[in-house]
Design a protein around this motif. Structure first.
Motif, PDB file in Angstrom:
ATOM      1  N   TYR A 128       3.531   4.394 -12.753  1.00 10.68           N
ATOM      2  CA  TYR A 128       3.074   5.769 -11.533  1.00 10.68           C
ATOM      3  C   TYR A 128       2.232   6.411 -11.659  1.00 10.68           C
ATOM      4  O   TYR A 128       0.706   6.894 -11.298  1.00 10.68           O
ATOM      5  CB  TYR A 128       3.942   5.677 -10.719  1.00 10.68           C
ATOM      6  CG  TYR A 128       3.560   6.815  -9.487  1.00 10.68           C
ATOM      7  CD1 TYR A 128       3.323   6.500  -8.280  1.00 10.68           C
ATOM      8  CD2 TYR A 128       3.387   8.467 -10.250  1.00 10.68           C
ATOM      9  CE1 TYR A 128       2.827   7.339  -7.209  1.00 10.68           C
ATOM     10  CE2 TYR A 128       2.843   8.922  -9.155  1.00 10.68           C
ATOM     11  CZ  TYR A 128       3.155   8.290  -7.753  1.00 10.68           C
ATOM     12  OH  TYR A 128       2.471   9.066  -6.817  1.00 10.68           O
ATOM     13  N   GLN A 143      -0.255  -1.535  -7.020  1.00 10.99           N
ATOM     14  CA  GLN A 143      -0.119  -2.783  -6.355  1.00 10.99           C
ATOM     15  C   GLN A 143       1.102  -3.025  -7.498  1.00 10.99           C
ATOM     16  O   GLN A 143       1.964  -3.129  -7.051  1.00 10.99           O
ATOM     17  CB  GLN A 143      -1.006  -4.138  -6.559  1.00 10.99           C
ATOM     18  CG  GLN A 143      -0.494  -5.721  -5.481  1.00 10.99           C
ATOM     19  CD  GLN A 143       0.031  -5.370  -4.605  1.00 10.99           C
ATOM     20  OE1 GLN A 143      -0.232  -5.081  -3.824  1.00 10.99           O
ATOM     21  NE2 GLN A 143       1.230  -5.186  -4.196  1.00 10.99           N
ATOM     22  N   ASN A 185       4.257  -0.749  -6.303  1.00 16.85           N
ATOM     23  CA  ASN A 185       4.562  -1.654  -5.321  1.00 16.85           C
ATOM     24  C   ASN A 185       5.347  -2.666  -6.127  1.00 16.85           C
ATOM     25  O   ASN A 185       7.165  -2.268  -5.181  1.00 16.85           O
ATOM     26  CB  ASN A 185       3.652  -1.638  -4.963  1.00 16.85           C
ATOM     27  CG  ASN A 185       2.899  -0.458  -3.636  1.00 16.85           C
ATOM     28  OD1 ASN A 185       4.047   0.551  -3.756  1.00 16.85           O
ATOM     29  ND2 ASN A 185       1.957  -0.831  -3.218  1.00 16.85           N
ATOM     30  N   ASP A 186       5.074  -3.652  -6.609  1.00 12.57           N
ATOM     31  CA  ASP A 186       6.216  -5.070  -6.755  1.00 12.57           C
ATOM     32  C   ASP A 186       6.722  -4.174  -7.821  1.00 12.57           C
ATOM     33  O   ASP A 186       7.944  -4.853  -8.373  1.00 12.57           O
ATOM     34  CB  ASP A 186       5.438  -5.897  -7.529  1.00 12.57           C
ATOM     35  CG  ASP A 186       3.527  -6.301  -6.731  1.00 12.57           C
ATOM     36  OD1 ASP A 186       3.862  -6.049  -5.442  1.00 12.57           O
ATOM     37  OD2 ASP A 186       2.584  -6.955  -6.978  1.00 12.57           O
ATOM     38  N   GLN A 234       8.730  -1.658  -8.037  1.00 16.12           N
ATOM     39  CA  GLN A 234      10.084  -1.133  -7.174  1.00 16.12           C
ATOM     40  C   GLN A 234      10.226  -2.220  -5.912  1.00 16.12           C
ATOM     41  O   GLN A 234      11.882  -2.381  -6.065  1.00 16.12           O
ATOM     42  CB  GLN A 234       9.029  -0.371  -5.891  1.00 16.12           C
ATOM     43  CG  GLN A 234       8.357   1.403  -6.684  1.00 16.12           C
ATOM     44  CD  GLN A 234       8.108   2.156  -6.146  1.00 16.12           C
ATOM     45  OE1 GLN A 234       7.572   2.377  -5.165  1.00 16.12           O
ATOM     46  NE2 GLN A 234       8.618   3.777  -5.984  1.00 16.12           N
ATOM     47  N   LEU A 235       9.909  -3.294  -5.670  1.00 18.05           N
ATOM     48  CA  LEU A 235       9.946  -4.109  -4.539  1.00 18.05           C
ATOM     49  C   LEU A 235      11.472  -4.965  -5.269  1.00 18.05           C
ATOM     50  O   LEU A 235      12.561  -5.403  -5.342  1.00 18.05           O
ATOM     51  CB  LEU A 235       9.061  -5.326  -4.526  1.00 18.05           C
ATOM     52  CG  LEU A 235       8.319  -4.836  -3.007  1.00 18.05           C
ATOM     53  CD1 LEU A 235       7.106  -4.801  -2.392  1.00 18.05           C
ATOM     54  CD2 LEU A 235       9.340  -4.110  -2.009  1.00 18.05           C
ATOM     55  N   ALA A 290       8.521  -9.678  -3.868  1.00 13.06           N
ATOM     56  CA  ALA A 290       7.610  -8.753  -4.705  1.00 13.06           C
ATOM     57  C   ALA A 290       6.442  -9.751  -5.274  1.00 13.06           C
ATOM     58  O   ALA A 290       5.420  -8.871  -6.143  1.00 13.06           O
ATOM     59  CB  ALA A 290       7.655  -8.076  -6.511  1.00 13.06           C
TER      60      ALA A 290
END
Length: 69
Positions: free
Chosen positions: A16, A51, A54-55, A57-58, A65
């Motif tokens: 992050y 991105q 985000n992937d 985390q999913l 993801a």
């Protein structure tokens, strides 16, 4: 039964922080009115970093993801 929302300590995670640094660099270069190609490259890089976060985390939460390349 209530479903518990998973908690992710993502804000201090190096992945992050790399994404945040990439976005900061993009904004700094944009403010200096550098070449449009350089600004575009940095924007695309920063977007790709976010991105990836985000992937991650999913996938960690068991969600979809997309495809792993």
């Amino acid at each position: 039964m209530m479903r518990k929302t998973p908690q992710f300590p993502i804000f201090g995670h190096p992945m992050y922080m790399d994404a945040v640094d990439a976005m900061k660099l993009f904004h700094e270069v944009q403010a200096m009115c550098k070449a449009a190609e350089q600004i575009k490259r940095l924007r695309l890089f920063a977007e790709a970093q976010f991105q990836a976060v985000n992937d991650y985390q999913l996938k960690a939460s068991g969600g979809y993801a997309g495809h792993s390349h």
